[in-house]
Write a protein that holds these residues in place. Structure first.
Motif, PDB file in Angstrom:
ATOM      1  N   TYR A  55       0.749  -1.275   0.219  1.00 22.44           N
ATOM      2  CA  TYR A  55      -0.576  -0.458  -0.382  1.00 22.44           C
ATOM      3  C   TYR A  55       0.688   1.004   0.018  1.00 22.44           C
ATOM      4  O   TYR A  55       0.627   2.162  -0.822  1.00 22.44           O
ATOM      5  N   ARG A  56       2.443   1.006   0.478  1.00 23.17           N
ATOM      6  CA  ARG A  56       2.790   2.004   0.938  1.00 23.17           C
ATOM      7  C   ARG A  56       4.162   1.577   0.735  1.00 23.17           C
ATOM      8  O   ARG A  56       4.851   1.407   1.795  1.00 23.17           O
ATOM      9  N   HIS A 111       6.104   4.204  -3.343  1.00 17.39           N
ATOM     10  CA  HIS A 111       4.664   4.579  -3.603  1.00 17.39           C
ATOM     11  C   HIS A 111       4.252   4.593  -3.026  1.00 17.39           C
ATOM     12  O   HIS A 111       4.764   4.226  -1.477  1.00 17.39           O
ATOM     13  N   TYR A 112       2.223   5.774  -2.858  1.00 15.37           N
ATOM     14  CA  TYR A 112       1.545   5.443  -2.244  1.00 15.37           C
ATOM     15  C   TYR A 112       0.464   5.703  -3.244  1.00 15.37           C
ATOM     16  O   TYR A 112       0.262   6.207  -3.618  1.00 15.37           O
ATOM     17  N   ASN A 113      -0.697   3.770  -2.416  1.00 14.42           N
ATOM     18  CA  ASN A 113      -1.385   4.328  -3.180  1.00 14.42           C
ATOM     19  C   ASN A 113      -2.609   5.053  -2.633  1.00 14.42           C
ATOM     20  O   ASN A 113      -2.756   5.502  -2.354  1.00 14.42           O
ATOM     21  N   TRP A 114      -4.057   5.060  -3.417  1.00 16.28           N
ATOM     22  CA  TRP A 114      -4.624   5.554  -3.330  1.00 16.28           C
ATOM     23  C   TRP A 114      -5.808   6.027  -1.674  1.00 16.28           C
ATOM     24  O   TRP A 114      -5.981   4.670  -1.556  1.00 16.28           O
ATOM     25  N   HIS A 115      -5.210   7.116  -1.700  1.00 18.63           N
ATOM     26  CA  HIS A 115      -5.750   7.682   0.180  1.00 18.63           C
ATOM     27  C   HIS A 115      -6.830   8.948  -0.199  1.00 18.63           C
ATOM     28  O   HIS A 115      -5.721   9.965  -0.658  1.00 18.63           O
ATOM     29  N   ARG A 173      -2.611   9.878  -4.855  1.00 15.55           N
ATOM     30  CA  ARG A 173      -1.376   9.085  -4.879  1.00 15.55           C
ATOM     31  C   ARG A 173       0.035   9.025  -5.491  1.00 15.55           C
ATOM     32  O   ARG A 173      -0.146  10.125  -6.333  1.00 15.55           O
ATOM     33  N   THR A 175       2.614   7.651  -7.970  1.00 12.39           N
ATOM     34  CA  THR A 175       2.382   5.936  -8.312  1.00 12.39           C
ATOM     35  C   THR A 175       4.394   5.876  -8.337  1.00 12.39           C
ATOM     36  O   THR A 175       4.854   5.995  -7.746  1.00 12.39           O
TER      37      THR A 175
END
Length: 195
Positions: A55-56, A111-115, A173, A175
């Motif tokens: 996720y991150r 990365h850091y996914n949708w949040h 996010r 990518t």
């Protein structure tokens, strides 16, 4: 130097402000020097955990408001956030209750996914999120800051020294970085509960 914020209409880019020339190269170097005195730690999620990196995946340092050499940075972000808020959202604001986050996304898939930046605990008071781009776009590949607007995904322009301000409840996010390193500053402006 002008602190005026360039704003395009919501129809053009979304519910945010983008200031392409907010920080000079000299100011960015000053920020790096401040961060160099601190150690990186593995980034966590709002729950305080990050057991896997699906996720991150990033590392962060925290620039405390108690550090005297950081006061100018808080002041500059405060000026930007007040102008953006007055023009666009008119949220009730208290101030910056959390430390500045200096982050790095490395080429190993950082990365850091949708949040959203709001959640439980201290994060529930966040009203405005601020991101400062510290890396030149030629220094890395991937690492796009993207916003979800209505049904569309929009990329924020990559520019060293640029600042974007947006409501903390907006989905966004970073990518995966595939080459080089992406460095940025993130900070939040808080206020009473939305109602």
């Amino acid at each position: 130097m002008s602190f005026l914020i360039e704003h395009k209409t919501n129809k053009e880019i979304g519910n945010w402000y983008f200031e392409p020339n907010a920080f000079t190269n000299e100011e960015i170097e000053r920020i790096h020097q401040l961060a160099d005195t601190l150690d990186f730690q593995k980034a966590v999620l709002n729950s305080g955990t990050n057991k896997n990196e699906e996720y991150r995946k990033s590392e962060v340092k925290w620039l405390s408001s108690k550090m005297e050499d950081v006061h100018w940075l808080y002041k500059k972000f405060a000026e930007l956030s007040v102008k953006a808020n007055d023009e666009l959202w008119q949220f009730d604001l208290i101030g910056m209750l959390e430390n500045i986050q200096y982050g790095i996304y490395r080429s190993d898939g950082g990365h850091y996914n949708w949040h959203m930046d709001v959640g439980g605990g201290a994060t529930q008071k966040r009203k405005i999120s601020i991101v400062l781009q510290l890396s030149d776009p030629d220094e890395y590949e991937g690492g796009e800051l993207e916003m979800f607007v209505s049904k569309d995904v929009q990329q924020i322009p990559k520019k060293k020294g640029a600042v974007i301000l947006f409501p903390s409840y907006c989905m966004h996010r970073v990518t995966p970085v595939t080459k080089g390193e992406r460095r940025s500053i993130v900070l939040w402006v808080s206020g009473p509960a939305l109602r």
